[in-house]
Enzyme design. Structure first.
Site, short mmCIF file in Angstrom:
data_model
loop_
_atom_site.label_atom_id
_atom_site.label_comp_id
_atom_site.label_asym_id
_atom_site.label_seq_id
_atom_site.Cartn_x
_atom_site.Cartn_y
_atom_site.Cartn_z
N HIS A 172 -3.88 -5.91 2.33
CA HIS A 172 -3.64 -6.12 3.74
C HIS A 172 -4.21 -7.49 4.04
O HIS A 172 -4.78 -8.15 3.18
CB HIS A 172 -4.30 -5.03 4.57
CG HIS A 172 -3.74 -3.67 4.26
ND1 HIS A 172 -2.50 -3.27 4.68
CD2 HIS A 172 -4.24 -2.65 3.53
CE1 HIS A 172 -2.27 -2.03 4.24
NE2 HIS A 172 -3.31 -1.63 3.53
N ARG B 24 -12.55 6.20 -1.97
CA ARG B 24 -11.44 5.27 -1.79
C ARG B 24 -11.87 3.91 -2.33
O ARG B 24 -13.05 3.66 -2.50
CB ARG B 24 -11.11 5.10 -0.30
CG ARG B 24 -10.78 6.36 0.44
CD ARG B 24 -10.58 6.06 1.94
NE ARG B 24 -9.40 5.26 2.22
CZ ARG B 24 -8.18 5.75 2.33
NH1 ARG B 24 -7.94 7.03 2.15
NH2 ARG B 24 -7.15 4.96 2.60
N CYS C 268 0.82 -1.20 0.00
CA CYS C 268 0.00 0.00 0.00
C CYS C 268 0.87 1.27 0.00
O CYS C 268 1.49 1.57 -1.01
CB CYS C 268 -0.94 -0.09 1.21
SG CYS C 268 -2.46 0.84 1.00
#
Ligand code: GLN
EC number: 6.3.5.13
Length: 235
Positions: A195, A131, A96
């Site tokens: 993640h 997002r 990320c």
């Protein structure tokens, strides 16, 4: 004492560690132990030297825009050594925010352009509204393996033609929500928005990366056959 030891660095682990990205090192440890390999980890953060000859694995985790700004001020002092490590075939995982900072530049949510270390030339644009948040599933085009993860990023990353995506999106948004790619692979460097962390959830990838590290550090051992005896775990 274990016969073999791998040295790992958690780059800016005190600042860049969203969703427990450190779990990637825990996962490597889990499989390394089964191979009789010890894993030692250094935190390499603001003001520390990064010794590119020491490490077998480097984790550069995710962070929010604020932490990324802090890290960006320190990164130029480490950039030449990080680039040498990557070019020399060291195994590196950027997650990320860490993935973004390895590249040319990224644009914060507020529109500020921040320079990356340009170890590779992917770049990251912002998105004016929203997002990418949710579960992601991708397929690795080199072997058909499926990886599962969770993404939460505003940045939209576009790869350079020297980089290939880690996988093609089957569910979720991936790098930019447009070209179907997720993450990157360049030499033994991996970038991803996953993640989870990616290596705890996808034992097949963890074992492949571990094999690369071991083959580079201890080339006289048949790691392929030893690794093939370990059962990967999936979550
Ligand atoms: N701040 C970056 C973005 O939102 C990275 C986020 C993260 O590392 N989770 O794109």
């Amino acid at each position: 004492m274990a016969e073999y030891t791998l040295q790992t660095a958690h780059l800016y682990g005190d600042l860049m560690n969203t969703y427990g990205d450190y779990g990637n090192i825990v996962a490597l440890n889990f499989y390394a132990k089964q191979l009789g390999v010890a894993v030692e980890t250094d935190m390499v953060s603001l003001g520390d030297d990064f010794d590119d000859t020491k490490y077998d694995f480097v984790l550069f985790g995710g962070g929010q825009d604020y932490e990324q700004m802090v890290v960006t001020k320190d990164l130029p002092s480490k950039a030449p050594a990080i680039k040498r490590y990557i070019e020399d075939g060291g195994t590196f995982l950027g997650v990320c925010g860490g993935f973004q900072l390895l590249g040319d530049y990224f644009v914060l949510a507020d529109g500020t352009r921040v320079e990356g270390i340009k170890a590779m030339m992917h770049y990251t644009l912002n998105q004016p509204n929203g997002r990418f948040i949710g579960n992601v599933t991708i397929e690795d085009p080199t072997n058909g393996d499926i990886y599962h993860g969770f993404e939460n990023h505003q940045g939209r990353t576009f790869l350079d033609d020297k980089e290939r995506p880690l996988g093609m999106v089957k569910q979720g948004k991936g790098n930019n929500g447009e070209d179907g790619g997720e993450g990157l692979v360049y030499k033994n460097t991996y970038g991803t928005y996953f993640h989870g962390p990616i290596l705890t959830r996808n034992g097949n990838l963890a074992l492949r990366m571990l094999q690369k590290m071991l083959e580079r550090r201890y080339p006289d051992v048949d790691w392929a056959s030893r690794v093939s005896e370990i059962e990967p775990e999936f979550y």
